[in-house]
Design an enzyme around this catalytic site. Sequence first.
Site, short mmCIF file in Angstrom:
data_model
loop_
_atom_site.label_atom_id
_atom_site.label_comp_id
_atom_site.label_asym_id
_atom_site.label_seq_id
_atom_site.Cartn_x
_atom_site.Cartn_y
_atom_site.Cartn_z
N ARG A 18 52.06 -3.45 105.10
CA ARG A 18 52.87 -3.12 103.92
C ARG A 18 53.55 -4.37 103.40
O ARG A 18 54.14 -5.13 104.17
CB ARG A 18 53.93 -2.07 104.28
CG ARG A 18 53.43 -0.64 104.17
CD ARG A 18 54.46 0.34 104.60
NE ARG A 18 55.70 0.28 103.83
CZ ARG A 18 56.60 1.25 103.79
NH1 ARG A 18 56.38 2.36 104.46
NH2 ARG A 18 57.71 1.12 103.10
N LYS B 195 60.49 9.11 109.48
CA LYS B 195 60.38 10.26 108.57
C LYS B 195 58.91 10.61 108.33
O LYS B 195 58.52 11.77 108.38
CB LYS B 195 61.05 9.95 107.21
CG LYS B 195 62.52 9.59 107.31
CD LYS B 195 63.15 9.40 105.93
CE LYS B 195 62.64 8.20 105.15
NZ LYS B 195 63.05 6.90 105.73
N ARG C 237 55.48 -2.50 113.56
CA ARG C 237 54.50 -1.80 112.74
C ARG C 237 53.64 -2.83 112.00
O ARG C 237 52.43 -2.70 111.92
CB ARG C 237 55.23 -0.87 111.74
CG ARG C 237 54.34 -0.23 110.69
CD ARG C 237 55.03 0.94 110.02
NE ARG C 237 55.92 0.55 108.94
CZ ARG C 237 56.76 1.37 108.31
NH1 ARG C 237 56.86 2.64 108.69
NH2 ARG C 237 57.51 0.95 107.32
N ARG D 72 65.95 -3.42 102.00
CA ARG D 72 65.73 -1.97 102.15
C ARG D 72 66.90 -1.31 102.89
O ARG D 72 67.35 -0.23 102.52
CB ARG D 72 64.41 -1.69 102.87
CG ARG D 72 63.21 -1.93 101.96
CD ARG D 72 61.93 -2.17 102.75
NE ARG D 72 61.45 -0.98 103.44
CZ ARG D 72 60.53 -1.01 104.41
NH1 ARG D 72 60.02 -2.16 104.81
NH2 ARG D 72 60.14 0.10 104.96
N ARG E 240 66.76 9.57 97.20
CA ARG E 240 67.36 8.36 97.75
C ARG E 240 68.63 7.97 97.02
O ARG E 240 69.27 6.99 97.39
CB ARG E 240 66.36 7.21 97.64
CG ARG E 240 65.58 6.91 98.93
CD ARG E 240 64.58 5.83 98.60
NE ARG E 240 64.12 5.04 99.69
CZ ARG E 240 62.95 5.20 100.31
NH1 ARG E 240 62.18 6.22 100.02
NH2 ARG E 240 62.58 4.34 101.22
P1 AMP Z 1 59.06 4.34 101.77
O1 AMP Z 1 57.60 4.42 102.00
O2 AMP Z 1 59.71 5.68 101.68
O3 AMP Z 1 59.75 3.41 102.74
O4 AMP Z 1 59.26 3.68 100.32
C1 AMP Z 1 58.79 2.39 100.03
C2 AMP Z 1 59.44 1.87 98.76
O5 AMP Z 1 59.12 2.70 97.65
C3 AMP Z 1 60.96 1.82 98.76
O6 AMP Z 1 61.47 0.65 99.39
C4 AMP Z 1 61.26 1.84 97.26
O7 AMP Z 1 60.97 0.59 96.66
C5 AMP Z 1 60.21 2.83 96.76
N1 AMP Z 1 60.70 4.22 96.82
C6 AMP Z 1 60.20 5.23 97.60
N2 AMP Z 1 60.85 6.37 97.39
C7 AMP Z 1 61.82 6.10 96.46
C8 AMP Z 1 62.84 6.86 95.85
N3 AMP Z 1 63.02 8.16 96.14
N4 AMP Z 1 63.64 6.24 94.94
C9 AMP Z 1 63.48 4.94 94.63
N5 AMP Z 1 62.55 4.15 95.18
C10 AMP Z 1 61.71 4.71 96.10
#
Ligand code: AMP
Length: 191
Positions: free
Chosen positions: A138, A13, A126, A149, A87
Amino acid sequence: MNIILLGPPGAGKGTQAGILVQQRGMTQLSTGDMLREAKTSGTEMGKRVAEVMDKGELVTDEIVIGLIREKLEAGSDGGFIFDGFPRTLTQADALAELLAEVGQTLDHVIAMEVNDEILVGRIVNRAKEAAAAGQPVRADDNEESLKVRLTEYYKKTSPLIGYYHAKGQLRWVPGLGEIDEVAGGIAKILD
Ligand code: AMP
């Protein structure tokens, strides 16, 4: 034009959002990036979310909706790409309300079709590549957090596929090809 990129962790994404920013002048709204920023800034909110994020769980709807609200109010000439948001169904409802408040609509929800084994491989890679290049890895790119996740995705986020399908907004793209091929699939939907 405002769009959502929907897909499990590692689907690409963020990569595709980056391309849309470059090619179309759209504005990427990644709640993951915003939360990582908050984490490193040492704010109260950052401290609260750090532990939850590192484990791979979702932070509260209230926090992410608040982050998105601020950005929507600022506006965007090229349109927004929602990357990693919504989400949950609560977040999806909130997004519809927020967009209506600023007189905007949601044009497409682009679901990226991938397969779990490849996802896990991509994320482990990654992390390895970042480590080899001396870049920060990360905190949630490890096998344990990754399992959480993925579970969070299937439990809380995948119902959005049905939700947006029912609204007639869902479009699928094959997410497993080369970056350019996936970008081509998305471009076809947007043009
Ligand atoms: P991402 O970079 O999108 O993979 O997000 C990393 C982490 O941030 C996720 O595993 C969640 O802990 C938190 N996070 C990101 N976006 C959301 C969201 N829309 N709702 C809840 N938690 C989020």
